[in-house]
Design a protein around this motif. Structure first.
Motif, PDB file in Angstrom:
ATOM      1  N   ARG A 230       8.024  21.749  30.419  1.00 34.48           N
ATOM      2  CA  ARG A 230       8.457  22.713  31.439  1.00 34.48           C
ATOM      3  C   ARG A 230       8.094  22.182  32.828  1.00 34.48           C
ATOM      4  NH1 ARG A 230       5.894  25.883  27.425  1.00 34.48           N
ATOM      5  NH2 ARG A 230       7.360  27.170  26.228  1.00 34.48           N
ATOM      6  N   ARG A 243      11.385  33.338  48.338  1.00 36.16           N
ATOM      7  CA  ARG A 243      12.176  33.193  47.121  1.00 36.16           C
ATOM      8  C   ARG A 243      13.623  32.846  47.449  1.00 36.16           C
ATOM      9  NH1 ARG A 243      15.191  35.871  43.178  1.00 36.16           N
ATOM     10  NH2 ARG A 243      14.530  35.376  41.039  1.00 36.16           N
ATOM     11  N   LEU A 247      15.609  29.303  46.436  1.00 39.14           N
ATOM     12  CA  LEU A 247      16.851  29.294  45.677  1.00 39.14           C
ATOM     13  C   LEU A 247      17.995  28.646  46.451  1.00 39.14           C
ATOM     14  CD1 LEU A 247      16.666  32.857  44.103  1.00 39.14           C
ATOM     15  CD2 LEU A 247      16.654  30.686  42.852  1.00 39.14           C
ATOM     16  N   GLU A 280      16.464  26.237  30.276  1.00 37.20           N
ATOM     17  CA  GLU A 280      16.439  26.940  31.563  1.00 37.20           C
ATOM     18  C   GLU A 280      16.434  25.890  32.663  1.00 37.20           C
ATOM     19  OE1 GLU A 280      14.029  31.024  31.429  1.00 37.20           O
ATOM     20  OE2 GLU A 280      12.783  29.288  30.971  1.00 37.20           O
ATOM     21  N   THR A 283      14.460  28.001  37.253  1.00 34.00           N
ATOM     22  CA  THR A 283      14.045  29.398  37.189  1.00 34.00           C
ATOM     23  C   THR A 283      12.835  29.598  38.090  1.00 34.00           C
ATOM     24  OG1 THR A 283      14.843  29.593  34.925  1.00 34.00           O
ATOM     25  CG2 THR A 283      13.231  31.219  35.658  1.00 34.00           C
ATOM     26  N   ARG A 285       9.497  31.257  39.272  1.00 33.14           N
ATOM     27  CA  ARG A 285       8.383  32.054  38.757  1.00 33.14           C
ATOM     28  C   ARG A 285       7.229  32.009  39.766  1.00 33.14           C
ATOM     29  NH1 ARG A 285      10.304  29.798  33.639  1.00 33.14           N
ATOM     30  NH2 ARG A 285      11.074  31.546  32.390  1.00 33.14           N
ATOM     31  N   ALA A 293       9.728  26.660  41.185  1.00 31.94           N
ATOM     32  CA  ALA A 293      10.906  26.505  40.345  1.00 31.94           C
ATOM     33  C   ALA A 293      10.535  25.730  39.082  1.00 31.94           C
ATOM     34  CB  ALA A 293      12.005  25.774  41.098  1.00 31.94           C
ATOM     35  N   GLU A 294      10.918  26.281  37.927  1.00 32.18           N
ATOM     36  CA  GLU A 294      10.556  25.698  36.634  1.00 32.18           C
ATOM     37  C   GLU A 294      11.801  25.587  35.753  1.00 32.18           C
ATOM     38  OE1 GLU A 294       6.991  26.967  33.954  1.00 32.18           O
ATOM     39  OE2 GLU A 294       8.725  28.097  33.234  1.00 32.18           O
ATOM     40  N   SER A 295      11.856  24.517  34.958  1.00 35.64           N
ATOM     41  CA  SER A 295      12.899  24.365  33.950  1.00 35.64           C
ATOM     42  C   SER A 295      12.253  24.163  32.589  1.00 35.64           C
ATOM     43  CB  SER A 295      13.809  23.177  34.282  1.00 35.64           C
ATOM     44  OG  SER A 295      14.592  23.444  35.421  1.00 35.64           O
TER      45      SER A 295
END
Length: 406
Positions: A230, A243, A247, A280, A283, A285, A293-295
């Motif tokens: 992750r 945020r 994005l 994902e 995303t 968090r 941002a995390e994948s």
């Protein structure tokens, strides 16, 4: 206590308990919560880069010798029992990871007491009590940085120039700071492990050293032959505007996707053909007062995959090195004034059929004399040097504030 070859020590059992007056329960990141208060240390291995050899192979052999065979991670994890061996804490430094990647580090380590590999095996069952003394007053002195903001910004500029030449696509730069202290540092390190969003929160200790971790990032997790990583890349203040800005940032998204692609390639080295997927992507968090941002990248382990090959493929983590990984590591060695110590490595828990290792970001360590922290970020061609300096400061601020609490 007796030596284990040239590499470390195997200890006599050490008591862990939860009753009043006893030592604190095992607090290693990712250790089973239901077992933490009833574990006894049975064996311990320490290794330093200067010892020579392959730390990944050494860890796999040591664990197998103590009832945790991890030579085939495709096998289903056996049902957990509350007797016998529970599992082991596993720590691998950034320097050990660089060695595995073929890019040994040369910068001096600011905390040389810390091992580069530590494996601590625990069995179920408390056999006695260890009475703790009265708490000692805690004092944390001023922080001394390993480089100035101007030097940090200059390093960012040099990375951007290297990207312009085509030497690298992205490099992660990390700064270090140390502060003197007085008193017992373990309560402060345990506070750190309880920060909100710390997926890998906890403490690992040894003779004359301790590591406290509040990492939200999974380096690699393996359960029943399924591999997961992750990566986290992209940071903003935890406000509505922050945020939205994260994005909308083309720079942050490009940096993030580049590392996701690197992590996909790392997993593909040890995965069954065609099984690597991104569950994902980007995303957002929260960790403390920051958005990140995390994948999530997933794959099925290749037949016969063992712990040693898994560590060689994934260490050090791509989100704290850059792309291509080896070229980024070479540049890191040229630019960072000191070693990364306990940060940017791996720390977590392994058990029969299971691996769960966090990346040691948001991490502090003590060498018995000073407390150490590290923080940084990924540099791309669009990076603003002083914005990168400010991002590193934002990441380390909650850590330093928590460590300074009385």
């Amino acid at each position: 206590m007796r030596k284990v070859g040239p590499y470390g020590v195997e200890t006599l059992p050490q008591v862990r308990g939860t009753t009043s007056g006893s030592a604190a329960p095992v607090d290693a990141p990712a250790a089973p919560p239901a077992c933490r208060g009833a574990l006894t240390e049975r064996a311990r291995l320490h290794w330093h880069v200067r010892d020579g050899g392959d730390p990944a192979a050494l860890a796999e052999r040591f664990l197998a010798a103590h009832g945790i065979p991890l030579h085939d991670l495709t096998r289903p994890a056996p049902a957990h029992r509350d007797t016998g061996v529970c599992g082991a804490a596993l720590y691998l430094s950034a320097a050990a990871g660089a060695l595995l990647a073929g890019a040994p580090t040369t910068a001096p380590e600011p905390a040389p007491t810390l091992p580069d590999l530590a494996v601590v095996v625990y069995h179920h069952g408390v056999t006695g009590r260890s009475v703790a003394g009265a708490p000692t007053p805690w004092w944390l002195g001023p922080w001394t940085e390993s480089w100035t903001p101007a030097q940090h910004a200059d390093a960012v500029t040099r990375v951007r120039a290297a990207i312009g030449r085509g030497d690298v696509y992205q490099t992660n730069l990390v700064g270090h700071a140390a502060a003197p202290y007085a008193g017992d540092p373990l309560p402060a390190l345990r506070r750190l492990g309880r920060l909100p969003g710390a997926r890998y929160g906890g403490v690992l200790t040894g003779d004359g050293w301790a590591i406290g971790c509040a990492s939200p990032e999974t380096l690699v997790e393996v359960t029943d032959g399924q591999l997961v990583t992750r990566p986290i890349k992209g940071t903003r203040p935890a406000t509505a505007a922050g945020r939205a800005d994260l994005l909308a940032s083309a720079k942050e998204r490009a940096e993030h996707i580049m590392i996701v692609d690197l992590e996909r390639n790392d997993l593909a080295r040890v995965a069954a053909t065609g099984t690597v997927t991104v569950d994902e992507l980007f995303t957002v968090r929260r960790w403390c007062d920051l958005w990140q941002a995390e994948s999530t990248v997933r794959a099925t382990a290749a037949d016969g995959l063992g712990l040693a090959d898994l560590l060689r493929a994934t260490c050090p983590g791509g989100s704290v090195t850059g792309a291509p990984k080896r070229a980024a590591l070479t540049q890191i060695g040229d630019l960072e004034p000191v070693g990364r110590g306990a940060s940017m490595g791996a720390l977590g828990w392994v058990a029969p059929g299971r691996v769960d290792l966090g990346l040691t970001i948001r991490t502090a360590a003590t060498d018995g004399h000073r407390l150490h922290t590290w923080a940084g970020g990924g540099i791309t061609i669009d990076s603003d040097p002083y914005a990168e300096v400010a991002e590193a400061a934002a990441k380390t601020a909650p850590i330093r504030a928590t460590l300074a609490e009385h």
